[in-house]
Design a protein around this motif. Structure first.
Motif, PDB file in Angstrom:
ATOM      1  N   VAL A   3       0.900  -1.229   0.226  1.00  0.00           N
ATOM      2  CA  VAL A   3      -0.148  -0.049   0.029  1.00  0.00           C
ATOM      3  C   VAL A   3       0.889   1.302   0.093  1.00  0.00           C
ATOM      4  CG1 VAL A   3      -1.806   1.374   1.536  1.00  0.00           C
ATOM      5  CG2 VAL A   3      -2.052  -1.306   0.942  1.00  0.00           C
ATOM      6  N   ILE A   4       0.602   2.047  -0.821  1.00  0.00           N
ATOM      7  CA  ILE A   4       1.429   3.275  -1.166  1.00  0.00           C
ATOM      8  C   ILE A   4       0.908   4.442  -0.090  1.00  0.00           C
ATOM      9  CG2 ILE A   4       2.158   5.255  -2.395  1.00  0.00           C
ATOM     10  CD1 ILE A   4       2.085   3.174  -4.996  1.00  0.00           C
ATOM     11  N   VAL A   5       1.536   4.978   0.776  1.00  0.00           N
ATOM     12  CA  VAL A   5       1.133   6.242   1.507  1.00  0.00           C
ATOM     13  C   VAL A   5       1.730   7.346   0.911  1.00  0.00           C
ATOM     14  CG1 VAL A   5       0.847   7.273   3.769  1.00  0.00           C
ATOM     15  CG2 VAL A   5       0.982   4.752   3.690  1.00  0.00           C
ATOM     16  N   VAL A   6       0.806   8.429   0.406  1.00  0.00           N
ATOM     17  CA  VAL A   6       1.328   9.614  -0.159  1.00  0.00           C
ATOM     18  C   VAL A   6       1.414  10.771   1.016  1.00  0.00           C
ATOM     19  CG1 VAL A   6       1.286  11.276  -1.746  1.00  0.00           C
ATOM     20  CG2 VAL A   6       0.474   9.079  -2.305  1.00  0.00           C
ATOM     21  N   MET A   7       2.594  11.227   1.415  1.00  0.00           N
ATOM     22  CA  MET A   7       2.566  11.916   2.635  1.00  0.00           C
ATOM     23  C   MET A   7       3.298  13.356   2.299  1.00  0.00           C
ATOM     24  SD  MET A   7       6.134  10.614   4.666  1.00  0.00           S
ATOM     25  CE  MET A   7       6.795  12.160   5.136  1.00  0.00           C
ATOM     26  N   GLY A   8       3.336  14.120   3.361  1.00  0.00           N
ATOM     27  CA  GLY A   8       3.601  15.379   3.152  1.00  0.00           C
ATOM     28  C   GLY A   8       2.672  16.666   3.796  1.00  0.00           C
ATOM     29  N   VAL A   9       3.199  17.849   3.631  1.00  0.00           N
ATOM     30  CA  VAL A   9       2.368  18.837   4.563  1.00  0.00           C
ATOM     31  C   VAL A   9       1.030  19.079   3.750  1.00  0.00           C
ATOM     32  CG1 VAL A   9       4.264  19.798   5.881  1.00  0.00           C
ATOM     33  CG2 VAL A   9       3.672  20.749   3.704  1.00  0.00           C
ATOM     34  N   THR A  16      -3.689  15.084  -5.297  1.00  0.00           N
ATOM     35  CA  THR A  16      -3.817  15.163  -6.801  1.00  0.00           C
ATOM     36  C   THR A  16      -2.750  14.033  -7.268  1.00  0.00           C
ATOM     37  OG1 THR A  16      -3.710  17.489  -6.579  1.00  0.00           O
ATOM     38  CG2 THR A  16      -2.674  16.660  -8.426  1.00  0.00           C
ATOM     39  N   VAL A  17      -1.787  13.913  -6.487  1.00  0.00           N
ATOM     40  CA  VAL A  17      -0.558  12.678  -6.905  1.00  0.00           C
ATOM     41  C   VAL A  17      -0.995  11.360  -6.644  1.00  0.00           C
ATOM     42  CG1 VAL A  17       1.498  11.821  -6.460  1.00  0.00           C
ATOM     43  CG2 VAL A  17       1.290  14.295  -6.884  1.00  0.00           C
ATOM     44  N   GLY A  18      -1.786  11.170  -5.207  1.00  0.00           N
ATOM     45  CA  GLY A  18      -2.227  10.102  -4.647  1.00  0.00           C
ATOM     46  C   GLY A  18      -3.338   9.287  -5.785  1.00  0.00           C
ATOM     47  N   SER A  19      -4.332  10.426  -6.185  1.00  0.00           N
ATOM     48  CA  SER A  19      -5.348   9.879  -6.735  1.00  0.00           C
ATOM     49  C   SER A  19      -4.737   9.458  -8.332  1.00  0.00           C
ATOM     50  CB  SER A  19      -6.705  10.836  -6.908  1.00  0.00           C
ATOM     51  OG  SER A  19      -6.093  11.943  -7.203  1.00  0.00           O
ATOM     52  N   ALA A  20      -3.977  10.239  -8.887  1.00  0.00           N
ATOM     53  CA  ALA A  20      -3.316   9.739 -10.055  1.00  0.00           C
ATOM     54  C   ALA A  20      -2.599   8.404 -10.262  1.00  0.00           C
ATOM     55  CB  ALA A  20      -2.899  10.803 -10.416  1.00  0.00           C
ATOM     56  N   LEU A  21      -1.844   8.327  -8.916  1.00  0.00           N
ATOM     57  CA  LEU A  21      -1.174   7.118  -8.874  1.00  0.00           C
ATOM     58  C   LEU A  21      -2.010   5.927  -8.712  1.00  0.00           C
ATOM     59  CD1 LEU A  21       1.831   6.156  -8.269  1.00  0.00           C
ATOM     60  CD2 LEU A  21       1.529   7.132  -6.093  1.00  0.00           C
ATOM     61  N   ALA A  22      -3.056   6.116  -7.901  1.00  0.00           N
ATOM     62  CA  ALA A  22      -4.057   4.910  -7.823  1.00  0.00           C
ATOM     63  C   ALA A  22      -4.644   4.494  -9.104  1.00  0.00           C
ATOM     64  CB  ALA A  22      -5.384   5.396  -6.564  1.00  0.00           C
ATOM     65  N   GLU A  23      -5.250   5.500  -9.798  1.00  0.00           N
ATOM     66  CA  GLU A  23      -5.485   5.518 -11.178  1.00  0.00           C
ATOM     67  C   GLU A  23      -4.723   4.558 -12.225  1.00  0.00           C
ATOM     68  OE1 GLU A  23      -7.901   8.834 -12.564  1.00  0.00           O
ATOM     69  OE2 GLU A  23      -7.456   8.359 -14.584  1.00  0.00           O
ATOM     70  N   ARG A  24      -3.572   4.986 -12.014  1.00  0.00           N
ATOM     71  CA  ARG A  24      -2.535   4.483 -12.907  1.00  0.00           C
ATOM     72  C   ARG A  24      -2.338   3.005 -12.362  1.00  0.00           C
ATOM     73  NH1 ARG A  24       1.685   7.713 -15.102  1.00  0.00           N
ATOM     74  NH2 ARG A  24       3.209   5.877 -15.356  1.00  0.00           N
ATOM     75  N   LEU A  25      -2.655   2.589 -11.183  1.00  0.00           N
ATOM     76  CA  LEU A  25      -2.086   1.255 -10.637  1.00  0.00           C
ATOM     77  C   LEU A  25      -3.567   0.444 -10.760  1.00  0.00           C
ATOM     78  CD1 LEU A  25      -0.091   2.150  -7.613  1.00  0.00           C
ATOM     79  CD2 LEU A  25       0.653   0.477  -9.686  1.00  0.00           C
ATOM     80  N   GLY A  26      -4.622   1.145 -10.836  1.00  0.00           N
ATOM     81  CA  GLY A  26      -5.877   0.523 -10.824  1.00  0.00           C
ATOM     82  C   GLY A  26      -6.351   0.041  -9.440  1.00  0.00           C
ATOM     83  N   VAL A  76      -3.255   5.507  -0.151  1.00  0.00           N
ATOM     84  CA  VAL A  76      -3.934   6.385   0.738  1.00  0.00           C
ATOM     85  C   VAL A  76      -2.918   7.661   1.041  1.00  0.00           C
ATOM     86  CG1 VAL A  76      -2.878   5.069   2.727  1.00  0.00           C
ATOM     87  CG2 VAL A  76      -4.965   6.374   3.170  1.00  0.00           C
ATOM     88  N   SER A  77      -3.598   8.866   1.300  1.00  0.00           N
ATOM     89  CA  SER A  77      -2.846   9.879   1.553  1.00  0.00           C
ATOM     90  C   SER A  77      -2.821  10.236   3.054  1.00  0.00           C
ATOM     91  CB  SER A  77      -3.480  11.372   1.041  1.00  0.00           C
ATOM     92  OG  SER A  77      -4.750  11.643   1.588  1.00  0.00           O
ATOM     93  N   SER A  78      -1.984  10.744   3.780  1.00  0.00           N
ATOM     94  CA  SER A  78      -1.784  10.892   4.985  1.00  0.00           C
ATOM     95  C   SER A  78      -0.569  11.910   5.191  1.00  0.00           C
ATOM     96  CB  SER A  78      -1.500   9.765   6.005  1.00  0.00           C
ATOM     97  OG  SER A  78      -1.122   9.995   7.285  1.00  0.00           O
ATOM     98  N   SER A  79      -0.716  12.884   5.972  1.00  0.00           N
ATOM     99  CA  SER A  79       0.438  13.903   6.201  1.00  0.00           C
ATOM    100  C   SER A  79       1.425  13.057   6.777  1.00  0.00           C
ATOM    101  CB  SER A  79       0.011  15.240   6.994  1.00  0.00           C
ATOM    102  OG  SER A  79      -0.789  14.837   8.052  1.00  0.00           O
ATOM    103  N   ALA A  80       1.411  12.245   7.688  1.00  0.00           N
ATOM    104  CA  ALA A  80       2.387  11.363   8.448  1.00  0.00           C
ATOM    105  C   ALA A  80       3.620  12.295   8.721  1.00  0.00           C
ATOM    106  CB  ALA A  80       2.644  10.199   7.346  1.00  0.00           C
ATOM    107  N   LEU A  81       3.615  13.181   9.306  1.00  0.00           N
ATOM    108  CA  LEU A  81       4.377  14.283   9.456  1.00  0.00           C
ATOM    109  C   LEU A  81       5.739  13.737  10.240  1.00  0.00           C
ATOM    110  CD1 LEU A  81       2.251  17.541  10.211  1.00  0.00           C
ATOM    111  CD2 LEU A  81       3.413  16.800   8.008  1.00  0.00           C
TER     112      LEU A  81
END
Ligand SMILES: Nc1ncnc2c1ncn2[C@@H]1O[C@H](COP(=O)(O)OP(=O)(O)O)[C@@H](O)[C@H]1O
Ligand SMILES: O=C(O)[C@H](O)[C@@H](O)[C@H](O)[C@H](O)COP(=O)(O)O
Length: 165
Positions: A3-9, A16-26, A76-81
């Motif tokens: 599972v990819i976690v897209v993190m950052g402030v 934006t990036v997380g949904s594009a990544l999920a779409e590419r991976l199906g 999944v996105s998460s700031s995961a700071l």
């Protein structure tokens, strides 16, 4: 599956990036904000940063989603700071972090450019103060938000593929 976690402030491009990544991976995409108890959203909306106590239940809920998506994969996105927040997410299973990183002025401009989002730009500095960047011994990649989203997605997929057996 990983599972990819897209993190950052806030404003770094997780949605934006997380949904594009999920779409590419199906695979399914889940938005971090959907896991917050209403009190957390109210707190941030009124200009107050979350503290560790506010964040534990949210992180455990995301870890549960990660666990439920081990068979199918997911993004999944998460700031995961903080690193200890990422430790909670890692309890969910096999995870790979994509840390979106970039300069404060760009982050502030991107937050300002959004309409109808609950997160005030005034909270950006508290997010940056809490941020502990992804470290070299943590599985994942740090990507530059000055790159277009499609380039970040390409690079993430290339790096992830290198790590698969
Ligand atoms: N790599 C990028 N290049 C240019 N604009 C971006 C990029 N990533 C995101 N954006 C824009 O920046 C704003 C914030 O992105 P968003 O995905 O909402 O960030 P987050 O979910 O991390 O808060 C949005 O308007 C989005 O279109
Ligand atoms: O830990 C936190 O302080 C919050 O979770 C915080 O990170 C917030 O949820 C988002 O960053 C705001 O939403 P955007 O990232 O979509 O701006």
């Amino acid at each position: 599956m990983t599972v990819i976690v897209v993190m950052g402030v806030a404003g770094s491009g997780k949605t934006t990036v997380g949904s594009a990544l999920a779409e590419r991976l199906g695979v399914e995409y889940a938005e971090a904000d959907a896991f917050h108890p209403p009190a957390n959203i109210e707190k941030m909306s009124s200009g107050h940063p979350l503290d560790d106590e506010d964040r534990w239940p949210w992180l455990h809920a995301i870890a549960a989603w990660i666990s439920e998506h081990q068979a199918t994969g997911g993004v999944v996105s998460s700031s995961a700071l903080k690193r200890r927040y990422r430790d909670v997410l890692r309890t969910g299973g096999d995870v790979w972090f994509l840390h979106l990183d970039g300069p404060r002025d760009v982050l502030a401009e991107r937050m300002q450019g959004r309409t109808g989002h609950f997160m005030p730009v005034s909270l950006l500095d508290s997010q940056l103060a809490d941020l502990e960047p992804l470290e070299t011994d943590e599985r994942g990649l740090i990507a530059d938000i000055l790159e277009p989203p499609s380039a970040i997605v390409d690079r993430a997929l290339t790096e992830l593929a290198k790590e698969q057996p």
